[in-house]
Design a protein around this motif. Structure first.
Motif, PDB file in Angstrom:
ATOM      1  N   ASP A  92      52.282  50.179   6.617  1.00 25.06           N
ATOM      2  CA  ASP A  92      53.470  51.011   6.396  1.00 25.06           C
ATOM      3  C   ASP A  92      53.414  52.268   7.267  1.00 25.06           C
ATOM      4  N   LEU A  93      52.252  52.887   7.314  1.00 24.51           N
ATOM      5  CA  LEU A  93      52.101  54.100   8.129  1.00 24.51           C
ATOM      6  C   LEU A  93      52.403  53.820   9.594  1.00 24.51           C
ATOM      7  N   LEU A  94      51.839  52.757  10.128  1.00 26.18           N
ATOM      8  CA  LEU A  94      51.995  52.502  11.564  1.00 26.18           C
ATOM      9  C   LEU A  94      53.403  52.014  11.896  1.00 26.18           C
ATOM     10  N   LYS A  95      54.102  51.524  10.890  1.00 27.69           N
ATOM     11  CA  LYS A  95      55.508  51.165  11.114  1.00 27.69           C
ATOM     12  C   LYS A  95      56.343  52.441  11.237  1.00 27.69           C
ATOM     13  N   CYS A 142      32.647  47.622  -0.145  1.00 24.20           N
ATOM     14  CA  CYS A 142      32.853  46.744  -1.306  1.00 24.20           C
ATOM     15  C   CYS A 142      34.192  46.035  -1.205  1.00 24.20           C
ATOM     16  N   GLY A 143      35.162  46.673  -0.570  1.00 27.65           N
ATOM     17  CA  GLY A 143      36.423  46.010  -0.293  1.00 27.65           C
ATOM     18  C   GLY A 143      37.457  46.091  -1.389  1.00 27.65           C
ATOM     19  N   PHE A 144      37.152  46.811  -2.459  1.00 27.14           N
ATOM     20  CA  PHE A 144      38.101  46.842  -3.575  1.00 27.14           C
ATOM     21  C   PHE A 144      39.359  47.632  -3.210  1.00 27.14           C
ATOM     22  N   CYS A 145      39.193  48.705  -2.462  1.00 30.87           N
ATOM     23  CA  CYS A 145      40.346  49.532  -2.063  1.00 30.87           C
ATOM     24  C   CYS A 145      41.089  48.911  -0.900  1.00 30.87           C
ATOM     25  N   THR A 146      40.466  47.914  -0.244  1.00 27.11           N
ATOM     26  CA  THR A 146      40.950  47.465   1.060  1.00 27.11           C
ATOM     27  C   THR A 146      42.361  46.869   1.049  1.00 27.11           C
ATOM     28  N   PRO A 147      42.689  45.959   0.113  1.00 27.32           N
ATOM     29  CA  PRO A 147      44.049  45.418   0.161  1.00 27.32           C
ATOM     30  C   PRO A 147      45.130  46.505   0.081  1.00 27.32           C
ATOM     31  N   GLY A 148      44.931  47.476  -0.796  1.00 24.81           N
ATOM     32  CA  GLY A 148      45.901  48.566  -0.905  1.00 24.81           C
ATOM     33  C   GLY A 148      45.961  49.382   0.365  1.00 24.81           C
ATOM     34  N   LEU A 149      44.803  49.615   0.960  1.00 23.51           N
ATOM     35  CA  LEU A 149      44.775  50.375   2.203  1.00 23.51           C
ATOM     36  C   LEU A 149      45.450  49.624   3.341  1.00 23.51           C
ATOM     37  N   VAL A 150      45.223  48.327   3.394  1.00 18.77           N
ATOM     38  CA  VAL A 150      45.867  47.545   4.452  1.00 18.77           C
ATOM     39  C   VAL A 150      47.387  47.664   4.318  1.00 18.77           C
ATOM     40  N   MET A 151      47.892  47.596   3.098  1.00 12.13           N
ATOM     41  CA  MET A 151      49.340  47.761   2.898  1.00 12.13           C
ATOM     42  C   MET A 151      49.789  49.139   3.383  1.00 12.13           C
ATOM     43  N   ALA A 152      49.035  50.164   3.012  1.00 10.22           N
ATOM     44  CA  ALA A 152      49.420  51.528   3.370  1.00 10.22           C
ATOM     45  C   ALA A 152      49.344  51.761   4.873  1.00 10.22           C
ATOM     46  N   VAL A 153      48.370  51.160   5.520  1.00 10.73           N
ATOM     47  CA  VAL A 153      48.227  51.355   6.971  1.00 10.73           C
ATOM     48  C   VAL A 153      49.348  50.634   7.715  1.00 10.73           C
ATOM     49  N   CYS A 200      44.835  55.778  -7.339  1.00 11.69           N
ATOM     50  CA  CYS A 200      43.842  55.185  -6.432  1.00 11.69           C
ATOM     51  C   CYS A 200      44.456  54.396  -5.294  1.00 11.69           C
ATOM     52  N   GLY A 201      45.673  53.919  -5.450  1.00 11.49           N
ATOM     53  CA  GLY A 201      46.354  53.219  -4.357  1.00 11.49           C
ATOM     54  C   GLY A 201      45.916  51.778  -4.149  1.00 11.49           C
ATOM     55  N   SER A 202      44.960  51.289  -4.935  1.00 11.86           N
ATOM     56  CA  SER A 202      44.443  49.929  -4.732  1.00 11.86           C
ATOM     57  C   SER A 202      45.517  48.865  -4.948  1.00 11.86           C
ATOM     58  N   CYS A 203      46.543  49.228  -5.689  1.00 14.57           N
ATOM     59  CA  CYS A 203      47.568  48.254  -6.062  1.00 14.57           C
ATOM     60  C   CYS A 203      48.801  48.344  -5.179  1.00 14.57           C
ATOM     61  N   SER A 204      48.688  49.037  -4.038  1.00  9.03           N
ATOM     62  CA  SER A 204      49.873  49.276  -3.204  1.00  9.03           C
ATOM     63  C   SER A 204      50.520  47.975  -2.732  1.00  9.03           C
ATOM     64  N   VAL A 205      51.825  47.932  -2.879  1.00  4.99           N
ATOM     65  CA  VAL A 205      52.631  46.813  -2.363  1.00  4.99           C
ATOM     66  C   VAL A 205      53.901  47.395  -1.759  1.00  4.99           C
ATOM     67  N   MET A 206      54.649  46.558  -1.059  1.00  8.45           N
ATOM     68  CA  MET A 206      55.953  46.982  -0.556  1.00  8.45           C
ATOM     69  C   MET A 206      57.038  46.416  -1.473  1.00  8.45           C
ATOM     70  N   VAL A 207      57.947  47.270  -1.905  1.00  6.02           N
ATOM     71  CA  VAL A 207      59.109  46.817  -2.660  1.00  6.02           C
ATOM     72  C   VAL A 207      60.341  47.249  -1.872  1.00  6.02           C
ATOM     73  N   ASP A 208      61.094  46.284  -1.397  1.00  3.86           N
ATOM     74  CA  ASP A 208      62.234  46.558  -0.533  1.00  3.86           C
ATOM     75  C   ASP A 208      61.835  47.512   0.603  1.00  3.86           C
ATOM     76  N   ASP A 209      60.754  47.187   1.261  1.00  2.97           N
ATOM     77  CA  ASP A 209      60.277  47.935   2.434  1.00  2.97           C
ATOM     78  C   ASP A 209      59.768  49.333   2.120  1.00  2.97           C
ATOM     79  N   VAL A 210      59.513  49.617   0.855  1.00  4.96           N
ATOM     80  CA  VAL A 210      58.986  50.930   0.488  1.00  4.96           C
ATOM     81  C   VAL A 210      57.613  50.737  -0.146  1.00  4.96           C
ATOM     82  N   LEU A 211      56.648  51.527   0.329  1.00  6.89           N
ATOM     83  CA  LEU A 211      55.280  51.430  -0.192  1.00  6.89           C
ATOM     84  C   LEU A 211      55.212  52.106  -1.556  1.00  6.89           C
ATOM     85  N   VAL A 212      54.763  51.360  -2.558  1.00  5.20           N
ATOM     86  CA  VAL A 212      54.635  51.932  -3.908  1.00  5.20           C
ATOM     87  C   VAL A 212      53.349  51.437  -4.551  1.00  5.20           C
TER      88      VAL A 212
END
Lengths: 288, 165, 769
Positions: free
Chosen positions: B115-118, B102-113, B48-60
């Motif tokens: 990363d994508l735009l970088k 609802c915003g539940f997916c949002t934090p993970g998406l913000v992380m992914a976006v 689902c990606g909701s838990c996305s974070v960066m670990v050493d600059d890598v999205l996981v």
């Protein structure tokens, strides 16, 4: 429970030798699912491999025409140049894996270590005839990837052995991977196939995923199609292509489960084989 | 490490983690041990990606990282993206574009976006969709999220042109 | 849009504007607290033991080993339920804990509380339940035929309802017939079930913080099971991570409160994804037979139908889902005659209840598939047959109920048709090296197809949806408006589940009262019921309540100003942020006018009464209706059976778009769920056991599965709606499903293949084998 985070291969091997029942953790994309869901509960040593720098490198030997990929190289890295040009089917397969998050974590060695018949990298390794360099405290050995994969989530690795590198030939000729899932992204293969053409040797190989307990090879189909190819023109008569499809489908040994049916999987690998061959060769007139 | 005590560096701060089972996912450690609740969990399978974070600059997906294995790494969570009340350009665009329900997916998406735009300054719509395919949203149908990403992409281009001129 | 907004006169944050959500910034920054983020010092963790069998007698439950585990604080079973042993939305037929019989895989049997989640899980493992397995009832037709022992004291038939209207034997030159199946869909909200219960000192009452759609209904059901009066159970809405119907029924509410009251300590429960699939109700699987009769020109003469809804083990809202389905059998089309037979039955499958579209989804897949068959038989284009039969205001349903709402069915179809088709060919514009962009082909990154393998099709779906509750139910809503010093404080119990009611509540207050600042009080049971956030009803009902409360406060304001200035209150109106005298020169800012005042008004908003259906299914059972049209463009790989939806165009009857951006969000989100049902979403149960209760195998549409959506809002304010605004949440997911399936059929026809595709979700093998 103990978690070790070695940074060198020697250190990892030493740790594993001391506790051969330890669990190896590569990218975590398979193992953590099992742990999170309570299907697996490591109690002893866990050796995290993602910071073993020896496992995270790759090298191209132009003279020997080999590409050696460390077990800890991620799918994201396999999609990059120059690997994408040296082993295009591997890049294709990597792109079909999960999502960027999964591709950033999941590794080729982990894919082989898990040895799921749906592992996206595995048909490619099989079709390329990859050699696996396996290390342990006792030394190292090489094995063909087909010998490593012995069953559903079962490998021939012995206690204390870990996958260090995977050696692939760099070939002249078309190669590609195709995978059927019910979604356009983020999906486990319900059927997959990899076709590798070696124009120098005038040989080809095809390997199938998700249609048997492990990756399925189709030697009869490979011989049939290789014999039918006009290697100068890189074309193949269309009826030979039909025959190839039939041989591939009949080599598959699919099951019916909640993801799909055996009939569909058998049909789908045939279609994938045809389309891959069509990309590799010009489909010519029927043989008279 | 075997004394069930380890240190994680999250958003530039060292957190001592104790009394945890070492097999816990980084997501569980972040939420239940460190108290950073911004990363969400909806599947425990990396689907689902909701838990996305960066670990050493890598999205996981943090649910697929064993927490104790992330020692000595630089972990950035949604809480580390921008100070509270001062949203990042991506965060503001999500609000403005109607990308949040609802915003539940949002934090993970913000992380992914981020990363994508970088990695890709000017993604096409199809690239946006491929790159974000690991983040499932059940509310929006994705259209307004794609719009938010495109807004930031355009805005950053405008900003960089201003800087260069 | 059919109405052009004059943005010059639109004040920021009022009705018609699209202001930012008040919770937006906290959500994007990760600070917003969902119910699963709630915790308390010293709280215990609850967990639920569930049945592994679809149907079995409980021989014994041995808790002794669980109690011996250090850290286990409580183990409870049905014996520990002090009040009513069962609950349910319409009939109370579902046990808090199974005591004698389990009726589905996943039914709660016991619950535990422990110091940490891991200990709680171990305690569950230690409880020994001896079952005597019985032969499960899995076929709804067997339930109807009374061919199985009763699996529940209330019987195997939940409800049977007929509709007979006009001359049921009427026929015409053209008759088409088909049987359609709809699979079990999951709401799959992302924010899993979670709640925390705080016992009152002395443990005679409890405060529960949770994610729900209807605080007061939960309150009543919980209190009954706890054996206390309603006022002893206070509910506070925690952040809700989506709902879509799945939070209308009780899941962990009673269990959490029971544990907290027993222990006198806060208890938290949280489901995993796997548990969530077992712990909430799903969309009913259904089998629907229909026979349509039309004259040679394609005008409908008669609709015959038989509906069978599989309600699973407990009733939930099955009887209401059934009525929605059968009363919408004709679709958004005028038809003088009809005969419908509908059954909702009990089986040993997972219980089914509310999901967005609520019965109308199942009916629509059947009637829209039929309309395409009819078009073919009459030699008409799909949109022609639909325009020809389009319902209008004043037309009657097969229940005899006249549709008194705005009914712009024809406009929906014509405006949808006017939206442009995709301008890109199959595979999109070729990439730099001349290859197709695989991400634009069916199969995506799987690289299964080349452009030449793909055919494109177009399909239509049009639908009708009833708004609000039906059959005499008074689903009123309550709102309180406080005005002081130019600041409005609103209080209501309306569950904000992501849809954005909190945004429009502020817009309404700003518009009616001429204020800028609106404060939203905590959403809890400290004010009267708002009814459920379901049935596309909150904009109408709670919007109506907020509007009415603000108007009442405005009257008080005008009275106060009138007293100060000696002017009749009736001469005042709000102009922007000022109170003005319409017959004089007085103009004072609302902030000034309300300075020092303490105005508070609480108002209940009720919709007009509705009727029960009689034995022949006649009666004005519904409150209001909304309509929508969808056109899908789909690329299909006929040989592999893979599908990529390329575009959805839609025109929706929204009445008045209070917040156009939110409306678009509802439309696009609903379409994604309709698309999911069309091509991928289904809970698979084999022998009563769920096989894909996780997100690896229960597939939701991703970014790459959802196409761009072109939207036209048909804005014809409805005179019956308090703000002219119709609910917009459900229609998008109703006819998008048949539109996608019709497009697949159309594509296959381009390839010379005729496939009935009479079942959703359409599976690859349905297309290619």
């Amino acid at each position: 429970m103990t978690v070790a985070v070695p940074t060198t291969l020697d250190e990892a091997v030493r740790l594993f030798a001391a506790e051969p029942s330890a669990m190896l953790l590569a990218g975590g994309t398979d193992a953590m699912v099992e742990i999170n869901d309570g299907h697996r509960r490591p109690g002893g040593l866990v050796i995290a491999l993602n910071r073993v720098s020896d496992l995270r490198t790759w090298r191209h030997d132009a003279e020997r025409r080999t590409l050696t990929i460390g077990a800890g190289v991620t799918y994201s890295e396999l999609m990059q140049e120059p690997i994408a040009t040296l082993a295009p089917a591997l890049a294709d397969a990597s792109r079909t894996v999960g999502s960027p998050q999964i591709r950033n974590a999941g590794t080729l060695g982990g894919n082989l270590g898990t040895c799921s018949p749906a592992g996206d990298g595995l048909p490619v390794l099989s079709a390329l005839g990859a050699q696996v360099r396996i290390v342990s405290a006792a030394g190292e050995r090489a094995a063909s990837v087909d010998d490593v994969m012995v069953g559903v989530k079962r490998t021939s690795l012995k206690p204390g052995e870990m996958i260090a590198e995977i050696v692939l030939p760099v070939l002249d000729g078309w190669q590609g991977y195709a995978k059927v899932g019910v979604r356009n992204a983020m999906v486990i293969a319900i059927a997959s196939a990899c076709l590798v053409v070696d124009t120098d040797a005038r040989q080809l190989s095809i390997a199938l995923g998700s249609v048997g307990p492990t990756i399925v090879r189709c030697p009869e189909a490979e011989r049939q199609l290789a014999a039918a190819v006009d290697w100068a023109a890189l074309s193949v008569p269309s009826d030979a292509l039909d025959e190839f499809v039939g041989l591939v489908s009949s080599a598959s040994r699919p099951i019916t489960d909640h993801r799909s049916t055996a009939d569909y999987r058998r049909h789908a690998v045939g279609v994938l084989a045809k389309r891959l061959a069509r990309r590799a060769f010009t489909a010519g007139e029927r043989r008279s | 490490m075997n004394n069930e005590l380890f240190t994680l560096r999250v958003n530039g701060i060292d957190y001592e983690v104790s009394d945890s089972w070492l097999g816990e996912s980084l997501l569980d450690v972040l939420r239940d041990r460190i108290g950073l609740m911004g990363s969400k969990g909806a599947c425990t399978q990396g689907e689902c990606g909701s838990c996305s974070v960066m670990v050493d600059d890598v999205l996981v997906c943090s649910c697929l990282v064993m927490g104790a294995s992330a020692i000595d790494q630089n972990i950035i969570t949604i809480e580390g993206v921008a100070p509270v009340g001062t949203p990042s350009d991506v965060q503001q665009a999500f609000v403005d574009a109607g990308a949040v329900q609802c915003g539940f997916c949002t934090p993970g998406l913000v992380m992914a976006v981020h990363d994508l735009l970088k990695r890709r300054g000017r993604p096409t719509e199809t690239e946006i969709r491929e790159e974000l395919a690991g983040n499932v949203c059940r509310c929006t149908g994705y259209g307004r999220i794609v719009d938010a990403v495109e807004r930031v992409s355009v805005q950053r281009r405008g900003n960089s042109q201003e800087e260069s001129s | 849009m059919s109405v052009v907004e004059d943005t010059q006169t639109l004040r920021a944050g009022t009705i018609g504007d699209s202001p930012a959500r008040p919770d937006g910034i906290s959500k994007v920054q990760g600070g917003y607290a969902f119910s699963s983020d709630l915790s308390a010092d010293g709280c215990l963790f609850g967990a639920t033991l569930r049945s592994p069998y679809p149907y079995a007698r409980i021989v014994s439950i041995d808790q002794s080993a669980a109690w011996k585990i250090s850290g286990v604080e409580a183990v409870i079973t049905a014996d520990d339920v002090p009040g009513q042993l069962t609950y349910g939305l319409i009939s109370q037929d579902q046990p808090v804990f199974a005591s004698d019989v389990v009726r589905y895989v996943g039914e709660p049997v016991a619950a535990v509380a422990a110091l940490d989640p891991e200990t709680a899980r171990r305690a569950l493992d230690a409880i020994v339940v001896e079952y005597d397995e019985r032969s499960p009832l899995l076929d709804p037709e067997t339930a109807i035929a009374e061919g199985h022992e009763l699996i529940h004291p209330d019987g195997n038939l939940i409800r049977h309802q007929r509709i007979v209207h006009g001359n049921p034997d009427a026929s015409g030159a053209v008759v088409v017939e088909g049987t359609y199946e709809i699979g079990m869909q999951d709401q799959a909200f992302l924010g899993l079930e979670a709640a925390i219960a705080y016992p009152d000192p002395g443990a005679d009452g409890v405060e529960l913080h949770l994610a729900t759609q209807w605080l007061h209904e939960d309150q009543g059901q919980i209190a009954a099971c706890l054996g206390v009066s309603d006022d002893k159970v206070r509910l506070v809405l925690g952040g809700v991570g989506g709902a879509f119907g799945a939070r209308e029924d009780i899941s962990l509410q009673v269990h959490t409160c029971l544990l907290a009251l027993r222990l006198g300590r806060p208890v938290r429960m949280a489901y995993s994804r796997a548990e969530s699939f077992l712990g909430h109700v799903h969309r009913h699987p259904a089998t629907i037979w229909m026979r349509h009769h039309a004259d040679a020109a394609g005008t409908l003469v008669n609709v015959e139908a038989r509906f069978v809804f599989d309600g699973g083990a407990y009733a939930s809202t099955s009887s209401a889902v059934l009525v929605n389905g059968i009363t919408m059998a004709q679709g958004p089309y005028a038809c003088p005659n009809g005969q419908v037979d509908g059954y909702a039955v009990r089986t040993n499958h997972l219980p089914c209840g509310a999901m967005r579209g609520f019965g109308a989804v199942q009916a629509c897949f059947a009637y829209e598939s039929q309309m395409d068959k009819l078009a073919d038989a009459c030699g008409l284009e799909p949109q022609e047959i639909r325009v020809r039969n389009a319902m209008r205001t004043g037309d009657t349903l097969l229940t005899g109920q006249p549709v008194m709402n705005v009914a712009p069915v024809e406009e929906c179809i014509r405006e949808t048709a006017a939206l442009p088709l995709p301008d890109e060919p199959v595979g999109g514009a070729p990439l730099g090296d001349g290859s197709p962009n695989v991400m634009k082909l069916p199969g995506g990154a799987g690289r299964t197809a080349d452009t030449r393998d793909i055919v494109r099709g177009i399909g239509w779906g049009v639908s009708i949806k009833n708004l609000m509750y039906s059959e005499t139910f008074d689903d009123y809503s309550t709102a309180r408006c406080r005005l002081t010093d130019g600041v409005v404080t609103l209080k209501f119990a309306t569950a904000e589940v992501g849809q954005g009611f909190i945004t429009i509540a502020g817009q309404i207050a700003r518009t009616v009262l001429g204020v800028d600042e609106v404060v939203l009080d905590q959403i809890d049971t400290g004010v009267g019921s708002a009814g459920s956030t379901s049935a596309s009803r909150q904009t109408w009902m709670s919007g109506g309540a907020v509007d009415a409360a603000c108007r009442a406060a405005r009257e008080r304001l005008f009275e106060a100003v009138g007293r100060s200035y000696g002017i009749e209150p009736v001469r005042f109106m709000i102009d922007g942020t000022d109170v003005i005298d319409t017959a004089g020169d007085l103009r004072i800012p609302v902030s000034e006018a309300s300075a020092g005042l303490e105005i508070e008004e609480t108002v209940e908003y009720h919709h007009p009464e509705t009727e029960d259906l009689d034995e022949l299914g006649q009666g004005n059972c519904h409150t209001a209706f909304a309509f929508v049209a969808h056109r899908a463009v789909v690329d299909v790989d006929p040989e592999l059976g893979l599908v990529k939806v390329i575009q959805i165009a839609t025109a929706q009857d929204v009445g008045n778009a209070l917040n156009p951006l939110s409306v678009v969000g509802q439309i696009e989100g609903g379409i994604a769920q309709g698309l999911g049902l069309a091509v991928m979403e289904e809970i698979i149960q084999i022998d009563g056991v769920i096989r894909n209760g996780n997100f690896t195998d229960y597939l939701l549409p991703t970014f790459l599965d959802m196409p761009p959506v072109l939207t036209t809002l048909i804005e014809q304010p409805d005179p019956h709606a308090p703000l002219g605004a119709k609910g917009v949440g459900e229609p998008p997911c109703i006819s998008s499903t048949p539109a996608v399936v019709a497009a697949i059929r159309d594509a296959l026809r381009q390839a010379g293949i005729e496939k009935p595709l009479n079942r959703v979700p359409v599976r690859p093998a349905d297309i290619c084998l």
